[in-house]
Design an enzyme around this catalytic site. Structure first.
Site, PDB file in Angstrom:
ATOM      1  N   TRP A 178       0.815  -1.225   0.000  1.00 53.15           N
ATOM      2  CA  TRP A 178       0.000   0.000   0.000  1.00 53.15           C
ATOM      3  C   TRP A 178       0.835   1.256   0.000  1.00 53.15           C
ATOM      4  O   TRP A 178       1.879   1.332   0.641  1.00 53.15           O
ATOM      5  CB  TRP A 178      -0.876   0.006   1.254  1.00 53.15           C
ATOM      6  CG  TRP A 178      -1.515   1.329   1.580  1.00 53.15           C
ATOM      7  CD1 TRP A 178      -1.008   2.313   2.387  1.00 53.15           C
ATOM      8  CD2 TRP A 178      -2.763   1.824   1.105  1.00 53.15           C
ATOM      9  NE1 TRP A 178      -1.875   3.373   2.460  1.00 53.15           N
ATOM     10  CE2 TRP A 178      -2.970   3.097   1.673  1.00 53.15           C
ATOM     11  CE3 TRP A 178      -3.749   1.292   0.256  1.00 53.15           C
ATOM     12  CZ2 TRP A 178      -4.110   3.865   1.420  1.00 53.15           C
ATOM     13  CZ3 TRP A 178      -4.892   2.059   0.006  1.00 53.15           C
ATOM     14  CH2 TRP A 178      -5.054   3.326   0.594  1.00 53.15           C
ATOM     15  N   LYS A 179       0.356   2.292  -0.724  1.00 58.21           N
ATOM     16  CA  LYS A 179       0.877   3.651  -0.588  1.00 58.21           C
ATOM     17  C   LYS A 179      -0.286   4.635  -0.654  1.00 58.21           C
ATOM     18  O   LYS A 179      -1.280   4.376  -1.324  1.00 58.21           O
ATOM     19  CB  LYS A 179       1.902   3.995  -1.672  1.00 58.21           C
ATOM     20  CG  LYS A 179       1.304   4.541  -2.967  1.00 58.21           C
ATOM     21  CD  LYS A 179       2.331   5.180  -3.887  1.00 58.21           C
ATOM     22  CE  LYS A 179       2.920   6.446  -3.320  1.00 58.21           C
ATOM     23  NZ  LYS A 179       1.957   7.577  -3.174  1.00 58.21           N
ATOM     24  N   ASP A 197      -0.326   9.082   0.734  1.00 62.66           N
ATOM     25  CA  ASP A 197       0.183  10.447   0.576  1.00 62.66           C
ATOM     26  C   ASP A 197       1.653  10.528   0.164  1.00 62.66           C
ATOM     27  O   ASP A 197       2.530   9.970   0.831  1.00 62.66           O
ATOM     28  CB  ASP A 197       0.040  11.215   1.897  1.00 62.66           C
ATOM     29  CG  ASP A 197      -1.404  11.463   2.262  1.00 62.66           C
ATOM     30  OD1 ASP A 197      -2.293  11.015   1.519  1.00 62.66           O
ATOM     31  OD2 ASP A 197      -1.642  12.100   3.297  1.00 62.66           O
ATOM     32  N   TRP A 245       2.717   9.696  10.088  1.00 58.67           N
ATOM     33  CA  TRP A 245       1.792  10.084   9.027  1.00 58.67           C
ATOM     34  C   TRP A 245       2.505  11.095   8.121  1.00 58.67           C
ATOM     35  O   TRP A 245       3.729  11.108   8.037  1.00 58.67           O
ATOM     36  CB  TRP A 245       0.523  10.684   9.623  1.00 58.67           C
ATOM     37  CG  TRP A 245      -0.246   9.733  10.513  1.00 58.67           C
ATOM     38  CD1 TRP A 245       0.014   8.413  10.750  1.00 58.67           C
ATOM     39  CD2 TRP A 245      -1.392  10.048  11.299  1.00 58.67           C
ATOM     40  NE1 TRP A 245      -0.906   7.876  11.621  1.00 58.67           N
ATOM     41  CE2 TRP A 245      -1.791   8.855  11.977  1.00 58.67           C
ATOM     42  CE3 TRP A 245      -2.151  11.196  11.499  1.00 58.67           C
ATOM     43  CZ2 TRP A 245      -2.895   8.805  12.820  1.00 58.67           C
ATOM     44  CZ3 TRP A 245      -3.251  11.153  12.346  1.00 58.67           C
ATOM     45  CH2 TRP A 245      -3.623   9.969  12.994  1.00 58.67           C
ATOM     46  N   ARG A 296      -2.472  18.323  11.614  1.00 64.61           N
ATOM     47  CA  ARG A 296      -1.602  17.376  10.916  1.00 64.61           C
ATOM     48  C   ARG A 296      -1.046  17.933   9.610  1.00 64.61           C
ATOM     49  O   ARG A 296      -1.387  19.012   9.165  1.00 64.61           O
ATOM     50  CB  ARG A 296      -2.367  16.084  10.632  1.00 64.61           C
ATOM     51  CG  ARG A 296      -3.600  16.227   9.754  1.00 64.61           C
ATOM     52  CD  ARG A 296      -4.205  14.850   9.495  1.00 64.61           C
ATOM     53  NE  ARG A 296      -5.347  14.880   8.603  1.00 64.61           N
ATOM     54  CZ  ARG A 296      -6.609  14.908   9.003  1.00 64.61           C
ATOM     55  NH1 ARG A 296      -6.890  14.964  10.283  1.00 64.61           N
ATOM     56  NH2 ARG A 296      -7.595  14.904   8.125  1.00 64.61           N
ATOM     57  N   ASP A 297      -0.181  17.126   9.012  1.00 65.48           N
ATOM     58  CA  ASP A 297       0.390  17.348   7.677  1.00 65.48           C
ATOM     59  C   ASP A 297       1.223  18.629   7.578  1.00 65.48           C
ATOM     60  O   ASP A 297       1.010  19.455   6.674  1.00 65.48           O
ATOM     61  CB  ASP A 297      -0.701  17.381   6.596  1.00 65.48           C
ATOM     62  CG  ASP A 297      -1.619  16.180   6.642  1.00 65.48           C
ATOM     63  OD1 ASP A 297      -1.207  15.151   7.196  1.00 65.48           O
ATOM     64  OD2 ASP A 297      -2.743  16.262   6.113  1.00 65.48           O
ATOM     65  N   TRP A 305     -10.622   8.431  -1.604  1.00 64.36           N
ATOM     66  CA  TRP A 305     -11.065   7.760  -0.388  1.00 64.36           C
ATOM     67  C   TRP A 305     -12.475   7.182  -0.508  1.00 64.36           C
ATOM     68  O   TRP A 305     -12.882   6.360   0.311  1.00 64.36           O
ATOM     69  CB  TRP A 305     -10.988   8.714   0.808  1.00 64.36           C
ATOM     70  CG  TRP A 305      -9.579   8.965   1.261  1.00 64.36           C
ATOM     71  CD1 TRP A 305      -8.885  10.135   1.182  1.00 64.36           C
ATOM     72  CD2 TRP A 305      -8.684   8.013   1.853  1.00 64.36           C
ATOM     73  NE1 TRP A 305      -7.611   9.981   1.682  1.00 64.36           N
ATOM     74  CE2 TRP A 305      -7.460   8.680   2.103  1.00 64.36           C
ATOM     75  CE3 TRP A 305      -8.778   6.665   2.185  1.00 64.36           C
ATOM     76  CZ2 TRP A 305      -6.356   8.061   2.686  1.00 64.36           C
ATOM     77  CZ3 TRP A 305      -7.675   6.042   2.761  1.00 64.36           C
ATOM     78  CH2 TRP A 305      -6.488   6.732   2.995  1.00 64.36           C
TER      79      TRP A 305
END
Length: 532
Positions: free
Chosen positions: A72-73, A75, A133, A198-199, A335
Site C-alpha cells: 500500500w501507498k 500520501d 503520518w 496534521r500534515d 477515499w
C-alpha cells in the site's frame, strides 16, 4: 522453469557400475531429448520470450507512473533534491490489507521518471507514539537544528501516546536520507486542542531568515514560524469555506509570465458539496511572513479528475528559474473507493500521477492561475509515433492505430457542434471505451473524461464522468492525453484544466476512435507517441 533446468546439457557418464542404472539414465535422457538424433537445436523459450504479454497474465501495474513495490501507498511527501538526485518519501503500509499503520518509504530518481526503491526510512511503531503520518522533509543547510550542516529534518504527524492526539514530532537523518532517527518521544508541537492537527509543510523564508510551516487544522490552515525547527510559534490562520476538512497544505512563491511574484497557498480538499473537485485547491495572493492574503476568496483547482489527491509541489534540481516553474505530483486514488482496485490481486494498491511542471499565468482583471504539463523528461519514453495530419468528421471514425500505453495530442476545431472528442482503450465491439471530449450547448459547456463504459473503481457509479468549465466560443481545443495501463491524464489547452482518473480496461481493448456530434469537426496534427 528455472535457469538450471533450462540450460541442462547431456553429460556422458564416464562409467557405469550398475547396468540397470545406466539403462534408466539412458531412457530418461531419451524422453527429455526426443530430437537427439536430428540436426535441429532444441527450441526453448528465452527469458525475453517468457516475459512477453502473450505468455503471462495481464497486469494493471502502471508502466510509466510511480507505483508502490508491494502492499500500500497513499500520501506523497514533498520531494527534495539532494546529493545529485531527488529523494521522495511516501506513506507505505507493509501489512496491507490486514494490518494498520503507515511508515515512510523512500525512493530516488535523477529524472523524475525512473525511480529506485530505497526501502523504509522511518519505520512505524518504533516509539510509543505509533506510526508516522504525513509531514515534510527539508535540508538544514545552515544547521539551524543542531544535527549538522545539510542534515535532513523531517517533521511528521504522529498519534501521540497521550490519547492518540495528532501532534508533531521531529526526525533527523545524517546518512543522506537513508534512515531517520527520532529526536524525542515528546512532541515538538503539542496539539492545541483541535481534533485535526496534521500534515505540516515547511519552507525557508529568505526575507525573514526563518522557517515557516503551514498546518492542516480542520477547515483552517495554521501558520507557524521557527528559527531552529524545534520551537514553533503560531502567527495566523487562514479559514476555508465549503471545501470540507483540508489536508496536506502547501505554500510557495512563483513568478508569473508577466514577471509578478505571487504566493500560492494550496490544500487537498473536498469540494463535492459545491460542485467542485475533490483534489488540490489553491489561492494566489501575498504572504508577509506571518499571514496570507488571498487575491480572491474562492479557490481555484489544479485538477478536475477524481484521482489527484494529497498533491505536493517542489523545486527543481537547480535553484528555481527565478521561481518561474515548479513540479507537482499527487496520489492517484480517492477515499470514496480506495480499496476497490484490481491491483490488489497483484498484491499492491497505490500509484502516483506523472510529475508535472507547473507555471503561473496572468490574465485580465488581475487574475492569476496555475497551468501544468507533463515534464519534458517524459519524451525519452517514446519508442514509436503514429500520426494523421488532418481528419474532417461528422460522425465516428476508428483509426487504424491501436494503443495501450501512449500520449495522444491533437488540435480540434469546429464552427458548430454539440459533442466532440476521442474514444480511447476501445473494445473491438465498440461497447467499452473511455471518452475524452468537449460538450457544448446553450446551457452547458465543459470538458469531460467519462470512464463509465470501461473498468473503474467506483461501484456506486457516482464518480464516472469528471467535468471542468470550457469556453465553447473559442471553437477550438488542444488536447494532450496520457494513457497508462490503469490511468488517464488529460491536459486541456495550456494545461489550466486537467483531469486525472483511474481506469481498468481489458488488456485487449486498444482501439482509438474520433467522434463529432451535431456538426463537423476538424482534427489536426494528431500524434500518438507509444511509450516504453
Amino acid at each position: 522453469m528455472n535457469k538450471e533446468i533450462r540450460n541442462k546439457k547431456w553429460v556422458k557418464p564416464l562409467c557405469f557400475i550398475l547396468i540397470g542404472l545406466s539403462i534408466i539414465i539412458a531412457i530418461g535422457f531419451w524422453v527429455n531429448h526426443p530430437n537427439k538424433s536430428s540436426n535441429k537445436k532444441e527450441e526453448t523459450p528465452s527469458k525475453e520470450e517468457d516475459s512477453t504479454p502473450e505468455n503471462k497474465e495481464h497486469s494493471y501495474r502502471a508502466q510509466y507512473h510511480f507505483t508502490v513495490p508491494d502492499k500500500w501507498k497513499n500520501d506523497p511527501q514533498k520531494p527534495i533534491y539532494f546529493d545529485g538526485k531527488y529523494h521522495y518519501y511516501y506513506l507505505y503500509n507493509r501489512d496491507y490489507p490486514k494490518g494498520n499503520g503507515t511508515e515512510w518509504r523512500h525512493a530516488t530518481s535523477k529524472d523524475l521518471v525512473h525511480w529506485k526503491d530505497e526501502g523504509v526510512a522511518i519505520p512505524k511503531y518504533t516509539n510509543k507514539n505509533g506510526d508516522p503520518w504525513s509531514g515534510s522533509v527539508v535540508i538544514d543547510k545552515e544547521n539551524t537544528a543542531g544535527f549538522g550542516k545539510d542534515a535532513l529534518i523531517a517533521i511528521v504527524t504522529q498519534p501521540s501516546a497521550d490519547g492518540g492526539k495528532q501532534e508533531q514530532y521531529l526526525w533527523y537523518s545524517t546518512d543522506k536520507g537513508k534512515t531517520f532517527t527520532s529526536y524525542s518521544e515528546e512532541p515538538i508541537m503539542k496539539n492545541p486542542g483541535t481534533h485535526d492537527f496534521r500534515d505540516p509543510k515547511i519552507i525557508w523564508d529568505k526575507r525573514n531568515d526563518n522557517w515557516v510551516m503551514v498546518m492542516a487544522e480542520g477547515s483552517k490552515i495554521g501558520f507557524y514560524e521557527s528559527h531552529n525547527l524545534k520551537d514553533w510559534h503560531y502567527t495566523s490562520g487562514f479559514f476555508t469555506e465549503e471545501i470540507g476538512i483540508v489536508e496536506c497544505p502547501d505554500l510557495y512563491m512563483m513568478r508569473a509570465n508577466n514577471g509578478q511574484l505571487k504566493w500560492v497557498l494550496g490544500v487537498s480538499a473536498n469540494g463535492k458539496t459545491i460542485g467542485k473537485p475533490n483534489t488540490y485547491a489553491y489561492w494566489t495572493g501575498f504572504f508577509d511572513g506571518k499571514e496570507f492574503y488571498p487575491d480572491h476568496s474562492e479557490p481555484q483547482w489544479l485538477d478536475y479528475g477524481f484521482d489527484w489527491y494529497g498533491g505536493v509541489t517542489f523545486e527543481g534540481s537547480k535553484e528555481p528559474d527565478n521561481n518561474f516553474k515548479r513540479y507537482a505530483l499527487a496520489w492517484m486514488n480517492n477515499w470514496n473507493y480506495v480499496h476497490n482496485t484490481p491491483t490488489m490481486e497483484e498484491d499492491f494498491n497505490g500509484m502516483d500521477s506523472i510529475v508535472r511542471q507547473i507555471e503561473l499565468k496572468h490574465e485580465e482583471d488581475n487574475q492569476y492561475y496555475l497551468v501544468s504539463q507533463p515534464i519534458k523528461a517524459m519524451n525519452q519514453l517514446t519508442h514509436s509515433i503514429d500520426s494523421h495530419e488532418q481528419i474532417e468528421l461528422n460522425g465516428t471514425k476508428t483509426l487504424d492505430i491501436k494503443g495501450e500505453i501512449y500520449q495522444l495530442e491533437a488540435d480540434i476545431s469546429w464552427s458548430e457542434l454539440k459533442n466532440v472528442g476521442f474514444r480511447l482503450r476501445e473494445s473491438a465491439d465498440k461497447e467499452s471505451h473511455i471518452d475524452v471530449g468537449i460538450f457544448i450547448d446553450p446551457l452547458h459547456q465543459y470538458s469531460y473524461v467519462n470512464r463509465s463504459r470501461t473498468g473503474h473503481p467506483d461501484e456506486s457509479n457516482k464518480y464516472v464522468e469528471s467535468k471542468a468549465p470550457f469556453d465553447g466560443s473559442k471553437q477550438q481545443v488542444h488536447l494532450k492525453i496520457l494513457v497508462d495501463k490503469s490511468s488517464i491524464e488529460v491536459f486541456i489547452d495550456d494545461g489550466r484544466i486537467t483531469h486525472s482518473n483511474l481506469i481498468f480496461p481489458k488488456a485487449e481493448d486498444q482501439g482509438i476512435s474520433l467522434y463529432s456530434e451535431g456538426g463537423t469537426a476538424i482534427f489536426k496534427n494528431i500524434k500518438i507517441e507509444h511509450l516504453k
